[in-house]
Write an enzyme that holds these catalytic residues in place. Structure first.
Site, PDB file in Angstrom:
ATOM      1  N   SER A 249       3.187  84.918   3.276  1.00 52.79           N
ATOM      2  CA  SER A 249       4.341  84.455   4.029  1.00 52.79           C
ATOM      3  C   SER A 249       5.336  85.578   4.318  1.00 52.79           C
ATOM      4  CB  SER A 249       4.974  83.313   3.255  1.00 52.79           C
ATOM      5  OG  SER A 249       5.611  82.454   4.147  1.00 52.79           O
ATOM      6  N   LYS A 253       4.539  89.454   5.739  1.00 46.49           N
ATOM      7  CA  LYS A 253       5.166  90.252   6.799  1.00 46.49           C
ATOM      8  C   LYS A 253       5.455  91.651   6.221  1.00 46.49           C
ATOM      9  CE  LYS A 253       7.952  86.050   7.885  1.00 46.49           C
ATOM     10  NZ  LYS A 253       7.188  85.090   8.616  1.00 46.49           N
ATOM     11  N   TRP A 340       3.520  75.803  11.301  1.00 42.61           N
ATOM     12  CA  TRP A 340       4.773  76.575  11.422  1.00 42.61           C
ATOM     13  C   TRP A 340       4.463  78.073  11.608  1.00 42.61           C
ATOM     14  CZ3 TRP A 340       9.655  76.170  12.528  1.00 42.61           C
ATOM     15  CH2 TRP A 340      10.626  77.012  11.985  1.00 42.61           C
ATOM     16  N   HIS A 390       0.559  75.685   3.534  1.00 42.48           N
ATOM     17  CA  HIS A 390       1.178  76.996   3.328  1.00 42.48           C
ATOM     18  C   HIS A 390       1.228  77.340   1.840  1.00 42.48           C
ATOM     19  CE1 HIS A 390       3.766  80.246   4.682  1.00 42.48           C
ATOM     20  NE2 HIS A 390       4.655  79.941   3.762  1.00 42.48           N
TER      21      HIS A 390
HETATM   22  C1  GCU Z   1      10.024  80.110   5.970  1.00 38.99           C
HETATM   23  C2  GCU Z   1      10.076  81.072   7.131  1.00 38.99           C
HETATM   24  C3  GCU Z   1       8.746  81.786   7.332  1.00 38.99           C
HETATM   25  C4  GCU Z   1       8.281  82.389   6.050  1.00 38.99           C
HETATM   26  C5  GCU Z   1       8.266  81.347   4.960  1.00 38.99           C
HETATM   27  C6  GCU Z   1       7.902  81.863   3.577  1.00 38.99           C
HETATM   28  O1  GCU Z   1       9.192  79.034   6.269  1.00 38.99           O
HETATM   29  O2  GCU Z   1      10.466  80.350   8.266  1.00 38.99           O
HETATM   30  O3  GCU Z   1       8.875  82.792   8.315  1.00 38.99           O
HETATM   31  O4  GCU Z   1       7.021  83.002   6.216  1.00 38.99           O
HETATM   32  O5  GCU Z   1       9.547  80.798   4.834  1.00 38.99           O
HETATM   33  O6  GCU Z   1       8.167  83.017   3.252  1.00 38.99           O
HETATM   34  O7  GCU Z   1       7.386  81.044   2.786  1.00 38.99           O
END
Ligand code: GCU
Length: 409
Positions: A249, A253, A340, A390
């Site tokens: 997540s 990144k 998402w 997720h």
């Molecule tokens: C939120 C955010 C995402 C990210 C996620 C996470 O949902 O919007 O961009 O990847 O958190 O880090 O779990």
């Protein structure tokens, strides 16, 4: 508040494939000046540097200078971890700049019996002590986001959260396959809140400065910098052969950006990294640039905000971030219920990035059709879409391990 309401309605997420805008995928093989390239050397000399600069200046932000000093200290080690199969080490890493310093702890589990092993290096979300029940793992005292399920309150981790995230870290499977794990609590590098007075950023300020400049780093770039500092230690630890970075997540990144900016990382794994990670921004599916910059104003460089609601104006997209990692092995993973993060956008980015892997004679993704759920494609550039939501599951680690075994062991 009403301000937030209006911004959220403005950036209402789209989950309808038929409403994905028509767009041109920015070409990997045409420079910003319109010059066509066809060879790996031209990619390295011309195209790669200008794309790297774009992501640095307009997306994640530039690191303002170098550290003054870097040091580390072995805090403890023990040969009887993970049911006697592994050695544990905990190492404190200290970064110094402008007479200010920051400390973070690296937790290492290394398989016994091999002189040097490849390791997965990845941040955890709530503290090293959450990834294992091991009672010797130190509890972080850095700021922590409250989480009822993990029993974290008052923004501090305690004994109560030990072992609460073992489900996301298949440590014994890694050890059995001959891999080690190195993990760090990301909040020790930069606390995940919209506050630039603490963490790594604060070390680099000039006299009187209180937040980064427009093109300077947000938190994702700071976390990536922390991974590179961990690498400075790991490459000097004789027990480690190669380092493959992993992130889930937001931390996926950060792993992608670390992999793009430092070729000492032998491979990169992006687990459900989504918007600003592996997913194509121009699809505007699920989370969008405007939405992420609104919810997490501290993650990217302020310059990235110019693309809020204007994805069509982006001169580059996330497949080009993935391509910066080539020809090193890269695994992009999605989860089918994680809309998402736009699984299809993550897949297509991997597909388009395959062009650059091809320049090096490495196999990537050869079809633009999303594979069936739980049917991984494992080439130098790999992809899977897992059933479920997720998260990081044993299924994901089983795939990463079998893929990494072919490439690194
Ligand atoms: C939120 C955010 C995402 C990210 C996620 C996470 O949902 O919007 O961009 O990847 O958190 O880090 O779990």
């Amino acid at each position: 508040t009403c301000m937030m309401q209006s911004a959220f309605t403005q950036f209402e997420p789209n989950y309808d494939e038929s409403k994905v805008p028509q767009f041109e995928v920015p070409d990997l093989l045409t420079t910003f000046n319109g010059e066509k390239i066809t060879k790996a050397e031209q990619w390295e000399d011309k195209r790669r540097p200008e794309l790297l600069r774009f992501f640095e200046e307009e997306v994640y932000g530039r690191v303002p200078g170098n550290l003054d000093a870097f040091s580390f200290k072995l805090l403890e080690q023990d040969d009887s971890a993970v049911n006697g199969k592994a050695r544990r080490k905990q190492v404190a890493i200290t970064l110094e700049k402008n007479k200010r310093s920051l400390n973070f702890n690296l937790l290492l589990y290394l398989p016994k019996g091999s002189p040097s092993a490849p390791v997965f290096l990845g941040y955890n979300f709530h503290g090293n002590h959450t990834v294992t029940h091991d009672p010797k793992v130190l509890i972080t005292d850095a700021w922590n986001e409250n989480n009822e399920a993990l029993e974290i309150s008052n923004n501090k981790a305690t004994e109560a959260s030990r072992g609460k995230r073992t489900n996301r870290w298949a440590i014994e499977k890694m050890i059995d396959a001959g891999f080690g794990l190195a993990t760090i609590y990301y909040g020790e590098v930069d606390p995940d809140k919209n506050d630039f007075t603490d963490g790594l950023h604060a070390l680099f300020y000039k006299e009187g400065q209180e937040r980064p400049e427009t093109n300077e780093w947000g938190s994702i770039a700071a976390w990536a910098f922390g991974l590179r500092c961990a690498m400075d230690y790991l490459e000097n630890d004789g027990d480690i052969s190669k380092v493959v970075i992993f992130g889930h997540s937001r931390l996926g990144k950060a792993a992608l950006w670390a992999g793009a900016t430092d070729n000492r990382f032998a491979g990169v794994i992006s687990n459900d990294s989504g918007c600003g990670g592996a997913a194509l921004s121009k699809r505007q599916f699920g989370e969008t640039v405007g939405r992420i910059n609104h919810s997490f104003p501290h993650w990217f460089a302020d310059a990235f905000e110019q693309y809020n609601g204007k994805e069509e104006q982006l001169p580059a997209d996330q497949h080009q971030l993935l391509a910066l990692i080539a020809p090193r092995p890269l695994y992009v993973a999605s989860a089918v219920e994680d809309q998402w993060a736009d699984p299809k956008g993550e897949f297509l980015a991997a597909y388009y990035a395959s062009t650059i892997y091809g320049l090096y004679g490495k196999a990537g993704i050869t079809t633009d059709e999303l594979p069936a759920v739980d049917r991984p494609i494992q080439n130098t550039l790999a992809y899977h879409i897992r059933s479920g939501g997720h998260d990081v599951m044993d299924y994901d680690w089983e795939q990463y391990i079998s893929w990494a075994k072919k490439l690194f062991n």
